[in-house]
Design an enzyme around this catalytic site. Structure first.
Site, short mmCIF file in Angstrom:
data_model
loop_
_atom_site.label_atom_id
_atom_site.label_comp_id
_atom_site.label_asym_id
_atom_site.label_seq_id
_atom_site.Cartn_x
_atom_site.Cartn_y
_atom_site.Cartn_z
N ASP A 105 0.80 -1.23 0.00
CA ASP A 105 0.00 0.00 0.00
C ASP A 105 0.83 1.27 0.00
O ASP A 105 0.33 2.33 0.30
CB ASP A 105 -0.94 0.01 1.21
CG ASP A 105 -0.19 0.23 2.51
OD1 ASP A 105 0.96 -0.22 2.61
OD2 ASP A 105 -0.76 0.86 3.41
N GLU A 106 2.09 1.15 -0.37
CA GLU A 106 2.97 2.30 -0.22
C GLU A 106 4.02 2.29 -1.31
O GLU A 106 4.59 1.24 -1.60
CB GLU A 106 3.69 2.14 1.12
CG GLU A 106 3.77 3.36 1.96
CD GLU A 106 4.58 3.05 3.20
OE1 GLU A 106 5.57 3.74 3.41
OE2 GLU A 106 4.23 2.11 3.93
MG MG Z 1 -1.00 2.76 4.49
#
Ligand code: MG
EC number: 2.7.7.7
Length: 439
Positions: A105-106
């Site tokens: 998620d990054e």
């Molecule tokens: Mg996050």
């Protein structure tokens, strides 16, 4: 540090929980906790609604239940997270080919090749907003926070400043002013141990740190770490955005003269190798999410098995425990001539210390680890399909009964039904042909 703000950091907000709320309409706007649901489970991600009750990542699930008993406690669905992550990374790669994923998620994006025309604040803000809009569209409504700055460090700090759903641009020349009031733990690599050492020396903020000479810092925390801290306290960070980062790994392996057949010996060797891998990770300030074992059999067939954690670890007992459980899946009765342990999916940012020493050291229930094989039980949150009712998710189970809520991202909140746990009409659901499963 660059002359222009051309490094972008994007971080999806409460990612695992947000994916669950997207796919389970009845949970939207409600507290959701994703993590290990067993007795020793640990929270991986809490939705913002659950955070209001004080539920945090890395907290024991037991404590989370005490703080927010009405939350939905779900195990992770990594196929959904991976698929969503792929969509996000594709949006980023459309902006610039230089994308460095840090986790599902990054990611960092190098904006230098993005042909923005200029790097004025207005231009950067407009680009950041477009990107956030693109992510929302590609993921079915997930929000992301974006930071833009002159280095990885500053971009990462910026994305966290207005979370969730935020966008912060830190213009060149304003970095140190931004950092000075912040606690030293804002600096990548400053974990609890280093922070404590600095605290004892009276150093709390980045401003405090800035007054300490290089020699003194080296004395306090060692040569490698001290040099890095000295530079980062002044916002000096020249690390490049490295698109291939995710594929790098740290591994240790050994070949043996006589074929190994004793399982406990193999377990012991894996445990030792895991310790060496962890040591190497820590030495380089890295941690990783995917644990892999490599096994060469007596006939030279080479097998590997891996499993992925929700956030990076450099914790030897965790790596060892996962490595040993992966070995258990393999038939090694004919003898083994090579054994190895590796960690990949590396990150150089210590963000959530999910598996710290405070965690129980016993076997089992290492919290939300992707199951290496098909689950045989009904875990809360998992996707299922019923012959008549269609798709849904396990709401709860016990005493021979499983309760399912029938809804998906495309439906409204759906009805709840219970079945015998061994009902022939109910089966786990997996998306057809996911190619992203780790090997
Ligand atoms: Mg996050």
């Amino acid at each position: 540090m660059r002359a222009q703000a051309s490094v972008l950091h994007l971080d999806l907000d409460a990612f695992f929980a947000a994916v669950e709320q997207r796919d389970k309409p009845s949970l939207r706007g409600k507290p959701v906790v994703v993590g290990g649901v067993g007795g020793r489970g640990v929270v991986s991600t809490a939705s913002y609604e659950a955070r209001r009750y004080g539920v945090r990542s890395a907290m024991s699930t037991r404590e989370a239940r005490a703080r927010c008993p009405h939350a939905a406690f779900l195990t992770g669905r990594f196929h959904a997270y991976r698929e969503t992550s792929r969509a996000v990374m594709a949006v980023l790669r459309a902006v610039s080919p230089l994308v460095e994923p840090l986790s599902l998620d990054e990611a960092f994006v190098d904006l230098a090749p993005a042909e923005l025309g200029d790097h004025d604040e207005t231009t950067l803000r407009a680009m950041g907003e477009r990107l956030r809009e693109g992510v929302k569209e590609a993921t079915g409504g997930l929000t992301a926070s974006v930071g833009i700055g002159t280095s990885k460090f500053i971009a990462k700090v910026a994305s966290d400043l207005d979370k969730p759903d935020g966008l912060v641009v830190v213009m060149p020349g304003t970095e140190t002013e931004l950092l000075r009031p912040m606690h030293v733990t804002v600096i990548p690599g400053v974990g609890p141990a280093t922070a404590e050492r600095l605290r004892r020396a009276g150093i709390h903020t980045v401003a405090d740190l800035e007054t300490v000479s290089l020699d003194e810092l080296v004395r306090l925390v060692g040569r490698a770490h001290g040099t890095g801290l000295h530079a980062l306290a002044r916002a000096e960070d020249d690390r490049a955005v490295e698109p291939e980062r995710e594929t790098k790994s740290v591994s240790v392996e050994g070949t043996y003269d006589t074929d190994l057949t004793d399982r406990s010996l193999m377990s012991g060797l894996l445990t030792r190798q895991a310790g060496q891998v962890a040591e190497r990770l820590r030495k380089h300030g890295l941690s990783g999410r995917t644990i892999t074992i490599k096994v060469r059999l007596h006939d030279f067939t080479t097998l590997s098995r891996s499993t992925t954690l929700p956030s990076p670890t450099d914790h030897a007992p965790t790596i060892a425990r996962l490595a040993r459980s992966l070995l258990e899946e393999l038939d090694t009765s004919g003898g083994v001539r090579l054994l190895g342990v590796g960690v990949s999916g590396l990150a150089d940012w210590i963000q959530e210390e999910l598996f710290t020493d405070e965690e129980p050291e016993q076997e089992q229930d290492v919290a939300p680890v992707e199951p290496p094989t098909q689950r045989s039980t009904w875990a809360p949150g998992m996707d299922v399909e019923h012959t008549e009712m269609g798709r849904g998710w396990v709401w709860g189970s016990g005493r021979g009964v499983v309760t399912v809520r029938f809804e998906t991202a495309q439906t409204g909140p759906g009805p709840v039904r219970s079945y015998p746990a061994d009902s022939p009409d109910l089966a786990p659901w997996r998306p057809p042909e996911t190619d992203g499963a780790p090997v």
